[in-house]
Design a protein around this motif. Sequence first.
Motif, PDB file in Angstrom:
ATOM      1  N   GLN A   1       0.850  -1.180   0.000  1.00  0.00           N
ATOM      2  CA  GLN A   1       0.000   0.000   0.000  1.00  0.00           C
ATOM      3  C   GLN A   1       0.889   1.235   0.000  1.00  0.00           C
ATOM      4  N   TYR A   2       0.556   2.210  -0.838  1.00  0.00           N
ATOM      5  CA  TYR A   2       1.388   3.409  -0.926  1.00  0.00           C
ATOM      6  C   TYR A   2       0.525   4.614  -1.297  1.00  0.00           C
ATOM      7  N   TRP A   3       0.999   5.776  -0.898  1.00  0.00           N
ATOM      8  CA  TRP A   3       0.253   7.015  -1.148  1.00  0.00           C
ATOM      9  C   TRP A   3       0.068   7.254  -2.641  1.00  0.00           C
ATOM     10  N   ARG A   4      -1.100   7.805  -2.981  1.00  0.00           N
ATOM     11  CA  ARG A   4      -1.395   8.162  -4.374  1.00  0.00           C
ATOM     12  C   ARG A   4      -0.714   9.483  -4.721  1.00  0.00           C
ATOM     13  N   LEU A   5       0.587   9.439  -4.890  1.00  0.00           N
ATOM     14  CA  LEU A   5       1.363  10.614  -5.251  1.00  0.00           C
ATOM     15  C   LEU A   5       2.154  10.323  -6.511  1.00  0.00           C
ATOM     16  N   ASN A   6       2.192  11.287  -7.398  1.00  0.00           N
ATOM     17  CA  ASN A   6       2.974  11.134  -8.622  1.00  0.00           C
ATOM     18  C   ASN A   6       4.413  11.568  -8.341  1.00  0.00           C
ATOM     19  N   VAL A   7       5.108  10.703  -7.597  1.00  0.00           N
ATOM     20  CA  VAL A   7       6.478  10.990  -7.160  1.00  0.00           C
ATOM     21  C   VAL A   7       7.380   9.861  -7.650  1.00  0.00           C
ATOM     22  N   GLN A   8       8.470  10.218  -8.322  1.00  0.00           N
ATOM     23  CA  GLN A   8       9.322   9.215  -8.937  1.00  0.00           C
ATOM     24  C   GLN A   8       9.917   8.241  -7.916  1.00  0.00           C
ATOM     25  N   ALA A   9      10.319   8.738  -6.759  1.00  0.00           N
ATOM     26  CA  ALA A   9      10.924   7.852  -5.764  1.00  0.00           C
ATOM     27  C   ALA A   9       9.962   6.741  -5.347  1.00  0.00           C
ATOM     28  N   LEU A  10       8.695   7.095  -5.187  1.00  0.00           N
ATOM     29  CA  LEU A  10       7.696   6.073  -4.834  1.00  0.00           C
ATOM     30  C   LEU A  10       7.476   5.099  -5.986  1.00  0.00           C
ATOM     31  N   HIS A  11       7.486   5.603  -7.211  1.00  0.00           N
ATOM     32  CA  HIS A  11       7.335   4.721  -8.375  1.00  0.00           C
ATOM     33  C   HIS A  11       8.503   3.735  -8.460  1.00  0.00           C
ATOM     34  N   HIS A  12       9.727   4.232  -8.261  1.00  0.00           N
ATOM     35  CA  HIS A  12      10.899   3.361  -8.295  1.00  0.00           C
ATOM     36  C   HIS A  12      10.803   2.288  -7.205  1.00  0.00           C
ATOM     37  N   MET A  13      10.418   2.712  -6.008  1.00  0.00           N
ATOM     38  CA  MET A  13      10.330   1.772  -4.893  1.00  0.00           C
ATOM     39  C   MET A  13       9.237   0.743  -5.136  1.00  0.00           C
ATOM     40  N   THR A  14       8.118   1.165  -5.683  1.00  0.00           N
ATOM     41  CA  THR A  14       7.019   0.234  -5.945  1.00  0.00           C
ATOM     42  C   THR A  14       7.436  -0.841  -6.938  1.00  0.00           C
ATOM     43  N   GLY A  15       8.115  -0.435  -8.000  1.00  0.00           N
ATOM     44  CA  GLY A  15       8.604  -1.415  -8.969  1.00  0.00           C
ATOM     45  C   GLY A  15       9.610  -2.366  -8.352  1.00  0.00           C
ATOM     46  N   ALA A  16      10.496  -1.839  -7.515  1.00  0.00           N
ATOM     47  CA  ALA A  16      11.503  -2.679  -6.873  1.00  0.00           C
ATOM     48  C   ALA A  16      10.862  -3.663  -5.898  1.00  0.00           C
ATOM     49  N   VAL A  17       9.848  -3.229  -5.178  1.00  0.00           N
ATOM     50  CA  VAL A  17       9.146  -4.103  -4.232  1.00  0.00           C
ATOM     51  C   VAL A  17       8.444  -5.232  -4.981  1.00  0.00           C
ATOM     52  N   GLN A  18       7.778  -4.901  -6.058  1.00  0.00           N
ATOM     53  CA  GLN A  18       7.089  -5.940  -6.847  1.00  0.00           C
ATOM     54  C   GLN A  18       8.082  -6.964  -7.391  1.00  0.00           C
ATOM     55  N   SER A  19       9.217  -6.494  -7.886  1.00  0.00           N
ATOM     56  CA  SER A  19      10.217  -7.388  -8.461  1.00  0.00           C
ATOM     57  C   SER A  19      10.830  -8.296  -7.379  1.00  0.00           C
ATOM     58  N   ALA A  20      11.209  -7.721  -6.234  1.00  0.00           N
ATOM     59  CA  ALA A  20      11.824  -8.519  -5.172  1.00  0.00           C
ATOM     60  C   ALA A  20      10.840  -9.513  -4.572  1.00  0.00           C
ATOM     61  N   ALA A  21       9.596  -9.093  -4.386  1.00  0.00           N
ATOM     62  CA  ALA A  21       8.575  -9.986  -3.829  1.00  0.00           C
ATOM     63  C   ALA A  21       8.318 -11.170  -4.752  1.00  0.00           C
ATOM     64  N   ALA A  22       8.312 -10.915  -6.069  1.00  0.00           N
ATOM     65  CA  ALA A  22       8.041 -11.991  -7.035  1.00  0.00           C
ATOM     66  C   ALA A  22       9.110 -13.083  -6.996  1.00  0.00           C
ATOM     67  N   GLN A  23      10.324 -12.750  -6.535  1.00  0.00           N
ATOM     68  CA  GLN A  23      11.402 -13.723  -6.477  1.00  0.00           C
ATOM     69  C   GLN A  23      11.284 -14.656  -5.289  1.00  0.00           C
ATOM     70  N   VAL A  24      10.522 -14.256  -4.261  1.00  0.00           N
ATOM     71  CA  VAL A  24      10.499 -15.003  -3.009  1.00  0.00           C
ATOM     72  C   VAL A  24       9.107 -15.481  -2.602  1.00  0.00           C
ATOM     73  N   LEU A  25       8.123 -14.616  -2.762  1.00  0.00           N
ATOM     74  CA  LEU A  25       6.779 -14.962  -2.292  1.00  0.00           C
ATOM     75  C   LEU A  25       6.082 -15.908  -3.257  1.00  0.00           C
ATOM     76  N   LEU A  26       5.144 -16.674  -2.723  1.00  0.00           N
ATOM     77  CA  LEU A  26       4.334 -17.546  -3.562  1.00  0.00           C
ATOM     78  C   LEU A  26       3.296 -16.711  -4.303  1.00  0.00           C
ATOM     79  N   PRO A  27       2.983 -17.062  -5.544  1.00  0.00           N
ATOM     80  CA  PRO A  27       1.992 -16.266  -6.292  1.00  0.00           C
ATOM     81  C   PRO A  27       0.594 -16.423  -5.691  1.00  0.00           C
TER      82      PRO A  27
END
Length: 295
Positions: A269-295
Amino acid sequence: MPLDSAQLNAFAAVIDEGSFERAAAVLHVTRSAVSQRVKLLEEMVGQVLVRRATPCTPTEAGQALYRHAREVALSEADALATIGGGQRQSTRLAIGVNADSLATWFPHAMSHAAQGHHITFDIHVEDQDHSANLLREGRVMAAVTADPQPVQGCKVLPLGTLRYRALASPAFLQRHFAKGVNAAALGQAPMLVFNRKDALQTRFVQRITRRPLAQPVHWLPEAHAFVMATRAGLGWGMIPDPLAESDLKAGTLVELIAGKPVDVPLYWQYWRLNVQALHHMTGAVQSAAAQVLLP
């Protein structure tokens, strides 16, 4: 009347640092200056914003203003990064994360997001069943949570499932569960629990016994120490697969009951802000989670 930026920054610093003294040190001003700025801000809005305790926390009115202060800071940092030129300031991301994610996959997301971007992190460790409260309070701008319902002003993305198993050392299992894993044995065997918010062990017990029990409990609020204590035979506990994988392969930890995991779906869950740092972090979180968590 527009909010005074110096007053708003002083208020946010008090909440960030937990005290007027530490806020003064961060802002390079005197404690009395910080106190005066916060007092003037409170007088302007007509409400108390800070609970003067240890640590200082925002009142209900302060929570809304604190979130506004953090949004302003994020937007300003993003604008400066877009304009470029001069010395780049880092964007601070306050994030709520459960301890088991922080002990396994989440640091990879942090590292990936920070590469090539001026991002610093302020991590708040909180149980996945309670981390959404940090968003509601405005203390963080994103969180790993078990709550799929979006907090007001937030977006929600599914990350996957973190699977937990009830584990113990072979010697502990033989000593306490030689006659099987039943209500009588579970009521006597020492149990490891992360903290008072950790309900995973209780969920497992109630699945087996269909009723709550009053077991002896060891409280141990550190993920790696939790695994080490389980391996050493202090008690049994619920451990996520990424932390238990090597022990399960080596046989130093075994399941109390095979095929009875407790699955915890996780969300970002993340704030609805058009901020690049949050976008970068969101993409990184999705990528790292996909490597470890079960779908």
